[in-house]
Scaffold this motif. Structure first.
Motif, PDB file in Angstrom:
ATOM      1  N   ILE A 141       0.936  -1.006   0.077  1.00 54.47           N
ATOM      2  CA  ILE A 141      -0.020  -0.157  -0.071  1.00 54.47           C
ATOM      3  C   ILE A 141       0.896   1.060  -0.137  1.00 54.47           C
ATOM      4  CG2 ILE A 141      -1.471   1.321   1.498  1.00 54.47           C
ATOM      5  CD1 ILE A 141      -2.813  -1.350   2.173  1.00 54.47           C
ATOM      6  N   THR A 142       1.825   1.361   0.773  1.00 55.86           N
ATOM      7  CA  THR A 142       2.867   2.502   0.967  1.00 55.86           C
ATOM      8  C   THR A 142       3.438   2.755  -0.257  1.00 55.86           C
ATOM      9  OG1 THR A 142       3.221   2.052   3.043  1.00 55.86           O
ATOM     10  CG2 THR A 142       4.831   3.545   2.217  1.00 55.86           C
ATOM     11  N   GLU A 143       3.979   1.612  -0.904  1.00 65.33           N
ATOM     12  CA  GLU A 143       4.628   1.710  -2.349  1.00 65.33           C
ATOM     13  C   GLU A 143       3.648   2.375  -3.461  1.00 65.33           C
ATOM     14  OE1 GLU A 143       8.086   2.186  -4.365  1.00 65.33           O
ATOM     15  OE2 GLU A 143       8.055   1.247  -2.037  1.00 65.33           O
ATOM     16  N   LEU A 144       2.515   1.682  -3.631  1.00 65.87           N
ATOM     17  CA  LEU A 144       1.539   2.146  -4.313  1.00 65.87           C
ATOM     18  C   LEU A 144       0.816   3.438  -4.460  1.00 65.87           C
ATOM     19  CD1 LEU A 144       0.087   0.939  -6.970  1.00 65.87           C
ATOM     20  CD2 LEU A 144      -1.671  -0.151  -5.630  1.00 65.87           C
ATOM     21  N   ARG A 145       0.666   4.024  -3.100  1.00 58.15           N
ATOM     22  CA  ARG A 145       0.430   5.158  -2.830  1.00 58.15           C
ATOM     23  C   ARG A 145       1.532   6.273  -3.395  1.00 58.15           C
ATOM     24  NH1 ARG A 145      -1.919   6.186   3.360  1.00 58.15           N
ATOM     25  NH2 ARG A 145      -1.660   8.438   2.360  1.00 58.15           N
ATOM     26  N   LYS A 146       2.969   5.742  -3.013  1.00 63.34           N
ATOM     27  CA  LYS A 146       3.888   6.819  -3.679  1.00 63.34           C
ATOM     28  C   LYS A 146       3.924   6.701  -4.967  1.00 63.34           C
ATOM     29  CE  LYS A 146       7.797   5.315  -1.594  1.00 63.34           C
ATOM     30  NZ  LYS A 146       8.891   4.519  -1.366  1.00 63.34           N
ATOM     31  N   THR A 155      -5.528   4.279 -13.766  1.00 62.37           N
ATOM     32  CA  THR A 155      -6.965   3.571 -13.254  1.00 62.37           C
ATOM     33  C   THR A 155      -6.504   2.396 -12.723  1.00 62.37           C
ATOM     34  OG1 THR A 155      -7.562   2.966 -15.626  1.00 62.37           O
ATOM     35  CG2 THR A 155      -8.253   5.057 -14.760  1.00 62.37           C
ATOM     36  N   ASP A 156      -5.919   1.381 -13.230  1.00 59.27           N
ATOM     37  CA  ASP A 156      -5.614   0.250 -12.752  1.00 59.27           C
ATOM     38  C   ASP A 156      -4.989   0.253 -11.341  1.00 59.27           C
ATOM     39  OD1 ASP A 156      -6.650  -0.997 -15.097  1.00 59.27           O
ATOM     40  OD2 ASP A 156      -4.698  -1.350 -16.195  1.00 59.27           O
ATOM     41  N   SER A 157      -4.084   1.100 -11.245  1.00 58.31           N
ATOM     42  CA  SER A 157      -3.387   1.104  -9.919  1.00 58.31           C
ATOM     43  C   SER A 157      -4.420   1.736  -8.963  1.00 58.31           C
ATOM     44  CB  SER A 157      -2.268   2.053 -10.117  1.00 58.31           C
ATOM     45  OG  SER A 157      -1.037   1.466 -10.998  1.00 58.31           O
ATOM     46  N   TRP A 158      -5.201   2.508  -9.045  1.00 57.96           N
ATOM     47  CA  TRP A 158      -6.181   3.009  -8.141  1.00 57.96           C
ATOM     48  C   TRP A 158      -7.326   1.741  -7.830  1.00 57.96           C
ATOM     49  CZ3 TRP A 158      -5.989   6.843  -5.284  1.00 57.96           C
ATOM     50  CH2 TRP A 158      -5.232   8.058  -5.539  1.00 57.96           C
ATOM     51  N   LEU A 159      -7.551   1.049  -8.583  1.00 60.06           N
ATOM     52  CA  LEU A 159      -8.353  -0.195  -8.436  1.00 60.06           C
ATOM     53  C   LEU A 159      -7.443  -1.214  -7.738  1.00 60.06           C
ATOM     54  CD1 LEU A 159     -10.210  -1.100 -11.744  1.00 60.06           C
ATOM     55  CD2 LEU A 159     -11.277  -0.686  -9.641  1.00 60.06           C
ATOM     56  N   GLU A 160      -6.013  -1.332  -7.962  1.00 56.69           N
ATOM     57  CA  GLU A 160      -5.423  -2.200  -7.058  1.00 56.69           C
ATOM     58  C   GLU A 160      -5.188  -1.671  -5.647  1.00 56.69           C
ATOM     59  OE1 GLU A 160      -2.917  -5.269  -6.246  1.00 56.69           O
ATOM     60  OE2 GLU A 160      -3.985  -5.124  -7.882  1.00 56.69           O
ATOM     61  N   LEU A 161      -5.186  -0.454  -5.473  1.00 58.38           N
ATOM     62  CA  LEU A 161      -4.898   0.164  -4.084  1.00 58.38           C
ATOM     63  C   LEU A 161      -6.137  -0.076  -3.437  1.00 58.38           C
ATOM     64  CD1 LEU A 161      -3.311   1.761  -2.001  1.00 58.38           C
ATOM     65  CD2 LEU A 161      -4.142   3.793  -3.174  1.00 58.38           C
TER      66      LEU A 161
END
Length: 298
Positions: A141-146, A155-161
């Motif tokens: 989560i920390t890495e994806l928010r960064k 959009t795919d990353s927002w869905l993943e998060l």
């Protein structure tokens, strides 16, 4: 293989064009890619010209997916000879390490890439994959928010998060991710549906009202969305028991949603291979399910 040059040229063109088609469609088709390479193209790689480099990359990724580690190593070795300082090739090296479950080494490699190239999105995403593979959800989560700080349109990353937050039952942050997706694409019914489902899961009158509104919007955008119709039915049913002043309105919402679902099932009953008696039984069962959900005030 036939020794006839015309036949060989035909098969070569077919194999090359098929790999190109898979790349253009962004379809992994990993097993097919590996088979095409090993059974034919690997013997004629010198005929590919400059196209051999994207093919090596494609085969490397496919080999990682299929657990063909030795083949992936060979592809990376050839790419390293041609592009010795390429971050892209280093990213492929990391994927091979991941496929071999050498996560610590792969993580170190990606972090080294990011030190030299802080905007390398592939390395950032691969770090998320590594953390997920090891069930380190908080780190993922920390890495994806960064990553999303500088790639907000992904959009795919927002869905993943959102999915990562849901796995931790952090519904507030998961809902925020869906809000960002709705802002980016307000006409996509599934984003509205998923946001409504999160609000419904949170519970409470305020969240149920918001869920009802977003389920309704999802239905407006796609009237055949049965999941959104059922969500509207559940929201209205629950609200009817909580809000006496608005009970009749919510009962009407629930009755309308139930009728829409029944109509869709009747339409589906006339299609496919099931017999009419089976379809009739399904519709009766659906009607019985709705009859058992009494809309009574508390």
């Amino acid at each position: 293989l036939s020794k006839d040059s015309n036949v060989l040229h035909f098969y070569f063109s077919e194999a090359r064009d098929r790999l190109k088609q898979i790349r253009e469609e962004q379809s992994r088709s990993s097993r097919e890619v590996v088979d095409i390479w090993e059974q034919f193209l690997s013997y004629f790689s010198d005929k590919l010209g400059n196209d051999v480099w994207p093919v090596y990359e494609q085969v490397c990724i496919a080999a990682c997916d299929c657990g063909e580690i030795s083949l992936a190593h060979r592809c990376v070795r050839e790419l390293n000879r041609q592009f010795p300082k390429s971050f892209r090739v280093k990213g492929l090296e990391g994927m091979v390490l991941e496929a071999n479950q050498r996560y610590d080494t792969a993580e170190h490699l990606y972090k080294t890439i990011l030190q030299d190239d802080p905007t390398n999105s592939v390395a950032e995403k691969r770090l998320v994959v590594i953390y997920k593979s090891q069930n380190k959800i908080k780190e993922a989560i920390t890495e994806l928010r960064k990553y999303l700080d500088s790639h907000m349109a992904d959009t795919d990353s927002w869905l993943e998060l959102s999915d990562l937050y849901l796995s931790q039952m952090d519904y507030a942050h998961a809902a925020f991710c869906l809000e960002e997706l709705i802002l980016a694409n307000p006409h996509y019914h599934l984003f509205h549906q998923r946001y409504a489902e999160i609000r419904y899961t949170q519970g409470g009158t305020e969240n149920l009202l918001e869920a009802r509104a977003y389920f309704s919007q999802a239905i407006k955008l796609n009237p055949n969305n049965i999941r959104a119709l059922y969500g509207l039915f559940l929201c209205a049913s629950n609200l009817a028991t909580k809000q006496r002043s608005a009970e009749s309105k919510n009962m009407k919402y629930a009755a309308w949603a139930a009728e829409q679902i029944s109509q869709l099932y009747r339409k589906l009953g006339g299609r496919g291979t099931k017999s009419s008696s089976d379809s009739t039984e399904q519709i009766k069962a659906l009607g019985g399910m709705f009859d058992k959900l009494q809309l009574t005030s508390s």
